[in-house]
Design a protein around this motif. Structure first.
Motif, PDB file in Angstrom:
ATOM      1  N   ARG A  49       0.812  -1.219   0.000  1.00 28.46           N
ATOM      2  CA  ARG A  49       0.000   0.000   0.000  1.00 28.46           C
ATOM      3  C   ARG A  49       0.848   1.273   0.000  1.00 28.46           C
ATOM      4  O   ARG A  49       0.398   2.317  -0.469  1.00 28.46           O
ATOM      5  CB  ARG A  49      -0.934  -0.001   1.214  1.00 28.46           C
ATOM      6  N   LEU A  53       2.772   5.641  -2.735  1.00 23.89           N
ATOM      7  CA  LEU A  53       3.053   6.857  -1.977  1.00 23.89           C
ATOM      8  C   LEU A  53       4.548   7.186  -2.007  1.00 23.89           C
ATOM      9  O   LEU A  53       4.936   8.344  -2.204  1.00 23.89           O
ATOM     10  CB  LEU A  53       2.572   6.680  -0.537  1.00 23.89           C
ATOM     11  N   THR A  84      -3.640   5.420   4.210  1.00 23.65           N
ATOM     12  CA  THR A  84      -3.089   4.453   3.258  1.00 23.65           C
ATOM     13  C   THR A  84      -3.142   3.024   3.780  1.00 23.65           C
ATOM     14  O   THR A  84      -3.455   2.087   3.035  1.00 23.65           O
ATOM     15  CB  THR A  84      -1.633   4.817   2.903  1.00 23.65           C
TER      16      THR A  84
END
Length: 288
Positions: A49, A53, A84
């Motif tokens: 995840r 980012l 996130t």
């Protein structure tokens, strides 16, 4: 090398590996700041995840990203991290039996309490409100129950979440068909506006009754001066370990007024905790 192999190589080059030390550091940061317990089994989830980012912000390692979150005093980086690694999927009327009980049992009790105390103050808290479906649903049910008398009460809902992204979506109040699919047509027509793109926008009359605030449930002290008639904290404690859940439920108990309610998610329970809340029905508890 064929095209498929070439693509696989490019993909692997963009993947940033997380070391044991980096995962342990991020896990401790998340636990200390957010109360979320990331077990070893969550390593792949965390790494996966956070990949997008890290690439977006041009971090070369998880250590660089960790240092960035640690040094950020605005809280924005921590909020983005929380958003996130957690799941914010929800919809209107999720766990419908809670809302039915709130409308049929809780609101009449609140109305009687207000009459006895000669008060018009109704305090409801949606803790971990995500994208806003829960607090808006609660306002709709209060408007339906009190009808023309709703305006006589100092009511509305306090809605808090640690995620800025979730709060921004909640404040916008725009939802897809999927998110409002469980609502009766009557509610859709009365409390939503259909947008040209097919989405639905919550009406201003409902929107104005919700106060959205960024708030971390791991704060040692809660700033509230008065207790709440009901607290909804559903599908939040699934991320916490037992000591963290115990500490949070103790704080909730302090800020629920006598005969008030705590609603948690159906996948959660207070059974393993030392709690003074009395069991009402699955995921519903009362302060007797």
């Amino acid at each position: 090398m064929n095209k498929k192999d070439n693509f696989s190589e490019i993909k692997s080059q963009s993947w940033i590996e997380i070391t044991n030390k980096e995962f342990d550091a991020i896990r401790k940061l998340v636990y200390d700041k957010l109360g979320i317990n990331l077990t070893e089994e969550k390593r792949a989830l965390v790494s996966g995840r956070l990949q997008k980012l890290l690439r977006k912000e041009k971090f070369n390692t998880f250590s660089d990203y960790y240092d960035y979150v640690l040094k950020d005093k605005s809280g924005h980086a921590l909020s983005t991290l929380a958003n996130t690694i957690s799941t914010n999927h929800t919809f209107f009327y999720r766990e419908k039996d809670h809302f039915d009980y709130f409308q049929k049992i809780v609101l009449p009790e609140i109305e009687n309490q207000c009459k006895l105390e000669k008060s018009n103050d109704i305090r409801i808290w949606s803790a971990g409100c995500s994208s806003g479906e829960e607090p808006y649903m609660l306002v709709i049910l209060m408007m339906e129950y009190f009808g023309k008398n709703y305006g006589k009460y100092n009511s509305g809902v306090l809605a808090t979440d640690i995620s800025e992204d979730a709060l921004n979506k909640a404040i916008q109040g725009v939802y897809s068909d999927e998110r409002i699919n469980e609502l009766p047509q009557y509610f859709k027509k009365k409390y939503f506006n259909k947008l040209p793109d097919g989405n639905w926008e919550i009406s201003n009359t409902v929107r104005s009754e919700v106060i959205f605030r960024r708030f971390n449930l791991m704060n040692k002290q809660f700033p509230f001066k008065k207790q709440f008639h009901s607290i909804f904290c559903r599908n939040v404690m699934i991320y916490f370990d037992l000591p963290t859940r115990q500490e949070l439920v103790d704080k909730f108990y302090k800020f629920v007024r006598p005969d008030g309610y705590l609603f948690i998610g159906h996948s959660e329970t207070l059974q393993s905790l030392d709690s003074s809340f009395s069991y009402v029905s699955p995921a519903m508890y009362k302060k007797i």
